[in-house]
Design an enzyme around this catalytic site. Structure first.
Site, PDB file in Angstrom:
ATOM      1  CG  HIS A 201      -2.604  -0.565   7.664  1.00 44.98           C
ATOM      2  ND1 HIS A 201      -3.260  -1.005   8.775  1.00 44.98           N
ATOM      3  CD2 HIS A 201      -3.197  -1.169   6.594  1.00 44.98           C
ATOM      4  CE1 HIS A 201      -4.231  -1.854   8.403  1.00 44.98           C
ATOM      5  NE2 HIS A 201      -4.196  -1.955   7.070  1.00 44.98           N
TER       6      HIS A 201
ATOM      7  CD  GLN B 276      -2.685  -1.257   2.520  1.00 43.40           C
ATOM      8  OE1 GLN B 276      -2.320  -0.671   3.535  1.00 43.40           O
ATOM      9  NE2 GLN B 276      -3.758  -2.040   2.510  1.00 43.40           N
TER      10      GLN B 276
END
Length: 306
Positions: free
Chosen positions: A155, A93
Site C-alpha cells: 500500500h 507492491q
C-alpha cells in the site's frame, strides 16, 4: 511476468494487460457512450509497467516497478533504460510507480517520479523532481515523503496529477495500517497537495491546524492507485475498485468524498460518507466485538473549504 501496453489510438490513454495466452488486440475496437477506441499492442516486453508519460516529440516514457524507465519510440520499445533513476524499494507492491511531466515541460524539461523510497523496515511513498535529458535524468531531488516511514511492502499508492494552476496532487497509501488513514498527523492514506517544488500551498485545508500535516488535501484513503482530473471542470476523481469512490475538487478546494470504503482485516468494513461543509460520522457495518474496529473507531471529517 510480462505485460502489454495497449495504445488507444483515438485517445491519449493506456491500459495494462497480462499477456497470458497472448491475446491479440491489434485492430480491436472498444465503444464507449461517446467515443470509439482503436487498440494496438505496442510491446509485450514490459515487466510490471506502472506509469506512463508522453514526451512532446511523441516518445512514450513507461516506468517499470522494479526501478526502470523505458522508452517507446516510433511504436517500438527501446532496449536501453533511462539512466539516473533513483534507487527504489522494489518489494511487494513497492517500487518505481508513477511518472508525470511538468505542465511547462517543453521549457523546463522537468518531470516527477513517485516510488517507494527507503528499505524494507523503513519505506514510504516518495516523490522526486528531475530534469530530463537525452543522456538520462539530471538533478534528481526528493521533494516529498509520506512520513512516517514504516516496514513492509504493501500500500504505497501512488499517482501524480497536476492541475490547471500547476499544483501537484499525490496519492499515498496507508501502508496496510488502516488507522493511519484517519490520522491527520500522518501522511499515509492521504491525497496531498503541493506546489511544483514540493512546498505547501498556503491555502491547503490544514495549514495552521494544530496536529495536522499541512500537505494534506483529503484523507481516509486505503491504497489509491488512481487519480485523474477533468481538465474542463477541474473536478478530481479518485476511484476505488470496491466502491468507485469519487473525490471532487473545484478551484483547488476539496468538496466531498462519496462512499470511501476502508476494510479492516478483510472481515468487516467501515463506510465513510462525507458532505460539503458538513461533518458526518462513520456508518458502522461490523460487530463492535471485532478488535480492529473496536480499537480503530475512525472518525472521518470533511476538510474545511475556507
Amino acid at each position: 511476468m510480462k505485460y502489454s501496453i495497449l495504445f488507444f489510438s483515438a485517445l491519449v490513454a493506456f491500459s495494462v494487460s497480462c499477456t497470458k495466452g497472448k491475446p491479440e488486440f491489434n485492430g480491436a475496437e472498444v465503444t464507449s457512450q461517446k467515443l470509439k477506441f482503436g487498440i494496438d499492442t505496442i510491446s509485450r516486453d514490459f515487466i510490471n509497467p506502472w506509469g506512463i508519460a508522453f514526451l512532446p516529440d511523441g516518445r512514450i516514457l513507461v516506468t517499470e516497478r522494479q526501478g526502470a524507465i523505458r522508452i517507446v519510440q516510433d511504436g517500438k520499445l527501446l532496449a536501453d533504460s533511462v539512466e539516473g533513476v533513483p534507487a527504489v524499494f522494489a518489494e511487494g507492491q513497492g517500487g518505481l510507480l508513477d511518472i508525470c511531466l511538468h505542465p511547462d515541460f517543453a521549457r523546463n524539461q522537468t518531470l516527477y517520479l513517485s516510488y517507494s523510497g527507503g528499505r524494507g523496515d523503513e519505506a514510504c511513498t516518495t516523490v522526486a523532481r528531475a530534469e530530463w535529458s537525452e543522456t538520462g535524468l539530471r538533478n534528481v531531488a526528493v521533494i516529498f515523503e509520506a512520513l512516517p516511514r514504516t516496514g513492509g511492502g504493501l500500500h504505497f499508492g501512488s499517482r501524480i496529477v497536476l492541475d490547471r494552476a500547476g499544483l501537484m496532487y499525490v496519492t499515498c497509501g496507508e501502508r496496510y495500517q488502516m488507522r493511519r488513514a484517519q490520522d491527520l498527523g500522518d501522511l499515509g492514506g492521504k491525497v496531498v497537495r503541493l506546489k511544483d517544488d514540493g512546498s505547501v500551498p498556503p491555502d491547503n485545508p490544514f495549514v495552521g491546524k494544530q496536529g495536522a500535516r499541512p500537505e494534506i488535501f483529503t484523507w481516509g484513503h486505503r491504497n489509491p492507485y488512481s487519480l485523474n482530473i477533468d481538465r474542463v471542470t477541474g473536478q478530481f476523481f479518485e476511484p476505488r475498485a470496491q466502491v468507485g469512490a469519487r473525490l471532487r475538487g473545484v478551484l483547488g478546494q476539496p468538496l466531498f468524498f462519496n462512499q470511501i470504503e476502508h476494510r479492516f482485516g478483510g472481515r468487516c468494513r467501515n463506510r465513510i460518507r462525507l458532505a460539503l461543509k458538513r461533518q458526518v460520522g462513520c456508518r458502522r457495518q461490523c460487530s463492535s466485538a471485532h478488535a480492529d474496529c473496536r480499537s480503530a473507531r475512525p472518525t472521518p471529517r470533511v476538510a474545511p473549504t475556507s
